[in-house]
Design an enzyme around this catalytic site. Structure first.
Site, PDB file in Angstrom:
ATOM      1  N   SER A 156       2.237  -3.588  -0.296  1.00 47.15           N
ATOM      2  CA  SER A 156       1.793  -4.859   0.260  1.00 47.15           C
ATOM      3  C   SER A 156       2.046  -6.023  -0.689  1.00 47.15           C
ATOM      4  O   SER A 156       1.997  -5.879  -1.915  1.00 47.15           O
ATOM      5  CB  SER A 156       0.296  -4.777   0.564  1.00 47.15           C
ATOM      6  N   TYR A 200       4.128 -11.126   3.230  1.00 41.41           N
ATOM      7  CA  TYR A 200       3.516 -12.232   3.967  1.00 41.41           C
ATOM      8  C   TYR A 200       4.262 -13.480   3.533  1.00 41.41           C
ATOM      9  O   TYR A 200       4.214 -13.861   2.355  1.00 41.41           O
ATOM     10  CB  TYR A 200       2.037 -12.380   3.617  1.00 41.41           C
ATOM     11  N   THR A 229       5.560  -9.123   7.909  1.00 41.16           N
ATOM     12  CA  THR A 229       4.423  -9.081   8.825  1.00 41.16           C
ATOM     13  C   THR A 229       4.404 -10.371   9.635  1.00 41.16           C
ATOM     14  O   THR A 229       4.313 -11.461   9.076  1.00 41.16           O
ATOM     15  CB  THR A 229       3.100  -8.900   8.060  1.00 41.16           C
ATOM     16  N   LYS A 278       7.050  -6.285  11.342  1.00 43.27           N
ATOM     17  CA  LYS A 278       5.802  -5.552  11.575  1.00 43.27           C
ATOM     18  C   LYS A 278       4.833  -6.412  12.377  1.00 43.27           C
ATOM     19  O   LYS A 278       4.497  -7.512  11.963  1.00 43.27           O
ATOM     20  CB  LYS A 278       5.163  -5.157  10.246  1.00 43.27           C
ATOM     21  N   HIS A 285      -2.016  -4.696  13.576  1.00 44.58           N
ATOM     22  CA  HIS A 285      -2.674  -4.937  12.284  1.00 44.58           C
ATOM     23  C   HIS A 285      -3.997  -4.179  12.198  1.00 44.58           C
ATOM     24  O   HIS A 285      -4.972  -4.649  11.604  1.00 44.58           O
ATOM     25  CB  HIS A 285      -2.914  -6.440  12.079  1.00 44.58           C
TER      26      HIS A 285
END
Length: 353
Positions: free
Chosen positions: A106, A130, A156, A224, A248
C-alpha cells in the site's frame, strides 16, 4: 485450541487488538451494509461438483501478469501494518514470499519500500498508489517502486474522498499524527511530518490522466475499485492491463454491489482483453473457487491477512495463507478440477433463496 478457519483468526485479532485498531480494520462505511454483503453474497452461490474424475494430482498454480504464483490467492493492499505487528509490512512481505504469491504494498505502508524489498527480495510485489495532488511526488514514488523491482502499479480509483467510517470518527482516530509514512514525504520534509498530511488524495484524477501515469513508468497498470461494465469498458479503451473488482472492503461507498456480484458484469465487459481479479468477502476456499468460476484470474485477501499478522506476525500470515490454500485445494478436488484451467462457470449456480 487450534485456529482452523479464517474466522478463528478474526476472533483472535478482535480479542487481542485495541478497540481503535480493531474498529479501523473491521470498520465499513455508513451502515456497513456492503462490508457485510461482500461475505453474504458468496453464500447465494452454490457449487455444482463433478465426480468420477482422476483427482490424485491437483495443481493450484496459475499466473498473473505473466508471473507464476503457487495459488490464485494473493494479498490485497492494506495500510498501517505496524498497528497490528511491530515489523508490519516486512512480516507480510516475508510471508507472501514464503507462500509464492503476490503482495500488493500500500501507499500507506508503515515501512519503507526499501525495507519491504530488502526483507523479501525474491517475492512478487505490486505497488498500490493513491494518486496525490502533487504530480512530482507521484512520479517520485512510482519510479522508486519500479526501480526497486515492483512488477505492477495498482491505482485505487474508488477513493476521491475517504468514505464515512463512523467507528473511526467515534474513536477520533488520527493515523496521520501517529504514523510516519516514509515514502510519502517531500524531500524538504523527510525529517519531520508525513507529507500526505499536506498532500491529500487527488479528487480530480480522471481517465484522461492515465496517459500521464503510463508515460512515467513501464509497469503494467491495474485499476482497483471497478464495479461496472461502463468503467470496465473505459479501462479497455485506456489500455490498462488489469482490473481488481473491489468495493474497498465496504469502506468507501455503502450500498454498492458486493464484489462477487459485480464480477460477472466486469468480466463480460472486458471480453478477455485483460485479466480481472477480485477482492472483498473471501473467507473460504469455496469462495476462491466461486470467484474463479465467475471469471476472476486471482483473488486478493485484505482483512484476513491482518488477522493473521495480529496472531503471530509473519508466521500468522503464513498460517492464514496455508489454511485457505488447503481449503481451495480441497474445493478443487471435491468439484473435480485438476487444474485452475478446469475451473469454469458451469461449476456454480446462483441460489433462488
Amino acid at each position: 485450541m487450534p485456529l482452523v478457519c479464517l474466522t478463528d483468526f478474526q476472533a483472535y485479532a478482535q480479542e487481542h487488538l485495541s478497540k481503535s485498531t480493531w474498529d479501523f480494520i473491521e470498520g465499513g462505511a455508513d451502515e456497513c451494509f456492503t462490508r457485510d454483503d461482500n461475505i453474504a453474497a458468496f453464500k447465494k452461490i452454490r457449487l455444482r461438483p463433478r465426480y468420477l474424475r482422476d483427482v490424485r494430482e491437483v495443481d493450484t498454480r496459475t499466473t498473473i501478469q505473466g508471473e507464476e504464483i503457487t495459488v490464485p490467492i494473493c494479498i490485497a493492499p492494506t495500510g498501517f501494518h505496524c498497528l497490528v505487528w511491530p515489523d508490519g509490512e516486512m512480516s507480510t512481505a516475508r510471508a507472501a514470499q514464503a507462500a509464492g504469491i503476490c503482495y500488493i504494498t500500500s501507499t500507506y505502508a508503515s515501512c519503507t519500500l526499501e525495507d519491504i524489498v530488502a526483507t523479501a527480495p525474491r517475492g512478487l510485489k505490486w505497488f498500490q498508489l493513491y494518486v496525490q495532488s502533487d504530480r512530482q511526488l507521484n512520479k517520485q514514488v512510482v519510479q522508486k517502486a519500479e526501480s526497486l523491482g515492483f512488477k505492477a502499479l495498482v491505482i485505487t480509483v474508488d477513493t476521491p474522498k475517504i468514505g464515512n467510517r463512523r467507528c473511526d470518527f467515534r474513536n477520533k482516530l488520527d493515523l496521520q499524527m501517529n504514523l510516519l509514512l516514509k515514502d510519502l514525504r517531500s524531500p524538504k520534509e523527510r525529517n519531520s511530518m508525513p507529507y500526505f498530511q499536506m498532500c491529500p488524495i487527488d479528487s480530480s484524477f480522471c481517465w484522461n490522466d492515465l496517459s500521464w501515469l503510463q508515460s512515467i513508468t513501464r509497469l503494467p497498470i491495474i485499476l482497483k475499485g471497478i464495479l461496472t461494465k461502463e468503467d470496465a469498458e473505459l479501462a479497455v479503451k485506456h489500455n490498462v492491463h488489469g482490473i481488481i473488482v473491489s468495493n474497498h472492503g465496504g469502506r468507501q461507498l455503502d450500498d454498492v454491489p458486493a464484489s462477487i456480484d459485480a464480477l460477472t458484469e466486469v468480466v463480460a465487459a472486458v471480453k478477455g482483453k485483460m485479466e480481472v481479479y477480485l477482492d472483498g468477502g473471501i473467507r473460504t476456499g469455496n469462495d476462491v473457487l466461486k470467484a474463479l468460476a465467475l471469471g476472476a484470474k486471482c483473488v486478493f485477501l485484505g482483512r484476513p491477512i491482518l488477522w493473521g499478522l495480529a496472531y503471530k506476525g509473519e508466521h500468522g500470515v503464513e498460517e492464514v495463507l496455508n489454511l485457505i490454500k488447503n481449503e481451495f485445494h480441497t474445493s478443487m478436488t471435491l468439484t473435480g478440477c485438476r487444474s485452475v484451467a478446469e475451473i469454469h462457470q458451469d461449476l456454480v449456480q446462483f441460489s433462488r433463496l
